[in-house]
Design a protein around this motif. Sequence first.
Motif, PDB file in Angstrom:
ATOM      1  N   UNK A  97       0.880  -1.171   0.000  1.00 27.86           N
ATOM      2  CA  UNK A  97       0.000   0.000   0.000  1.00 27.86           C
ATOM      3  C   UNK A  97       0.915   1.218   0.000  1.00 27.86           C
ATOM      4  N   UNK A  98       0.872   2.002  -1.072  1.00 30.08           N
ATOM      5  CA  UNK A  98       1.734   3.190  -1.141  1.00 30.08           C
ATOM      6  C   UNK A  98       1.002   4.359  -0.483  1.00 30.08           C
ATOM      7  N   UNK A  99       1.595   4.882   0.589  1.00 25.11           N
ATOM      8  CA  UNK A  99       0.913   5.889   1.400  1.00 25.11           C
ATOM      9  C   UNK A  99       1.486   7.292   1.199  1.00 25.11           C
ATOM     10  N   UNK A 100       0.764   8.276   1.732  1.00 22.67           N
ATOM     11  CA  UNK A 100       1.154   9.690   1.650  1.00 22.67           C
ATOM     12  C   UNK A 100       1.173  10.170   0.195  1.00 22.67           C
ATOM     13  N   UNK A 101       0.088   9.851  -0.507  1.00 25.68           N
ATOM     14  CA  UNK A 101      -0.047  10.253  -1.913  1.00 25.68           C
ATOM     15  C   UNK A 101      -0.943  11.494  -2.004  1.00 25.68           C
ATOM     16  N   UNK A 102      -0.424  12.531  -2.640  1.00 27.17           N
ATOM     17  CA  UNK A 102      -1.133  13.814  -2.706  1.00 27.17           C
ATOM     18  C   UNK A 102      -1.254  14.359  -4.128  1.00 27.17           C
ATOM     19  N   UNK A 103      -0.807  13.570  -5.131  1.00 28.68           N
ATOM     20  CA  UNK A 103      -0.946  14.063  -6.506  1.00 28.68           C
ATOM     21  C   UNK A 103      -1.148  12.885  -7.456  1.00 28.68           C
ATOM     22  N   UNK A 104      -1.711  13.198  -8.632  1.00 25.78           N
ATOM     23  CA  UNK A 104      -1.947  12.158  -9.641  1.00 25.78           C
ATOM     24  C   UNK A 104      -0.616  11.603 -10.140  1.00 25.78           C
ATOM     25  N   UNK A 105       0.400  12.463 -10.216  1.00 26.72           N
ATOM     26  CA  UNK A 105       1.719  12.010 -10.665  1.00 26.72           C
ATOM     27  C   UNK A 105       2.276  10.947  -9.723  1.00 26.72           C
ATOM     28  N   UNK A 106       2.128  11.186  -8.429  1.00 27.49           N
ATOM     29  CA  UNK A 106       2.600  10.191  -7.451  1.00 27.49           C
ATOM     30  C   UNK A 106       1.835   8.876  -7.616  1.00 27.49           C
ATOM     31  N   UNK A 107       0.533   8.988  -7.888  1.00 26.90           N
ATOM     32  CA  UNK A 107      -0.292   7.779  -8.052  1.00 26.90           C
ATOM     33  C   UNK A 107       0.140   6.984  -9.288  1.00 26.90           C
ATOM     34  N   UNK A 108       0.565   7.693 -10.335  1.00 25.09           N
ATOM     35  CA  UNK A 108       1.064   7.004 -11.540  1.00 25.09           C
ATOM     36  C   UNK A 108       2.355   6.241 -11.205  1.00 25.09           C
ATOM     37  N   UNK A 109       3.265   6.911 -10.488  1.00 28.60           N
ATOM     38  CA  UNK A 109       4.522   6.262 -10.103  1.00 28.60           C
ATOM     39  C   UNK A 109       4.266   5.002  -9.276  1.00 28.60           C
ATOM     40  N   UNK A 110       3.351   5.113  -8.317  1.00 31.24           N
ATOM     41  CA  UNK A 110       3.039   3.973  -7.441  1.00 31.24           C
ATOM     42  C   UNK A 110       2.517   2.801  -8.267  1.00 31.24           C
ATOM     43  N   UNK A 111       1.632   3.114  -9.219  1.00 32.14           N
ATOM     44  CA  UNK A 111       1.058   2.052 -10.063  1.00 32.14           C
ATOM     45  C   UNK A 111       2.146   1.426 -10.934  1.00 32.14           C
ATOM     46  N   UNK A 112       3.019   2.261 -11.501  1.00 33.00           N
ATOM     47  CA  UNK A 112       4.105   1.752 -12.344  1.00 33.00           C
ATOM     48  C   UNK A 112       5.023   0.822 -11.556  1.00 33.00           C
TER      49      UNK A 112
END
Length: 222
Positions: A110-125
């Motif tokens: 579970x990737x936590x402390x996500x505050x932007x769509x860019x961060x969410x893309x990185x986590x998914x990648x």
Amino acid sequence: MKFFIDTANLAQIQEAEDFGILDGVTTNPSLMAKEGITGVKNVHEHYKAICKIVEGKPVSAEVISTDFKGMVKEGEKLAKLADNIVIKIPMIKDGIKALSYFYKKGIPTNCTLVFSAGQAILAAKAGATMVSPFIGRIDDTTWDGMKLIEDIAEIYAIQGFETEILAASIRNGKHIVDAAMAGTDIVTCPLSSIMGLLNHPLTDIGLAKFLADHKKASKGKK
Ligand code: G3P
């Protein structure tokens, strides 16, 4: 949509489990500290107790380390505590490396402390199983937390990312309903927010009337 409870309080986890709608648990170092759980041994025992209450349902256990080696070492120990442990990893450079490492090992994250769509893309990648955007904390800054859920949901759908969106930092029932509308896969929230969904004055008025009518009609009858 799945319901997780965001707490390390065993009584509240048990209550939510008994309520019958619980799909998992998230914790973080602040929530563990709130319960007075300190020291690696006690923290591990506490995670085992949580995992036992919600057997087979995901329980996020957060690493304290911020370097790749430390996160891997800590995460591997946490993963051995129970079959349903999910390693919670912060959205930092070494965190991305650790997400990728655990993905290859088949260990859920579970990737936590996500505050932007860019961060969410990185986590998914990097192969995160879940990504945790913090709705309430974004709203606290007068930005729009729910817009982030909408954006991530749209991006993940367009790109076919399999990472689940776990809307975190949920503060009330409206957040839960809005997150559901925005396309989140999971909400994690305090027990009070889950129970808050129950309340509607017309339900109370309607039930009181049903019971009063039943009592009136039954009067004098065996
Ligand atoms: O577990 C992370 C998140 O849900 C924290 O919520 O209320 O401390 O912003 P909050």
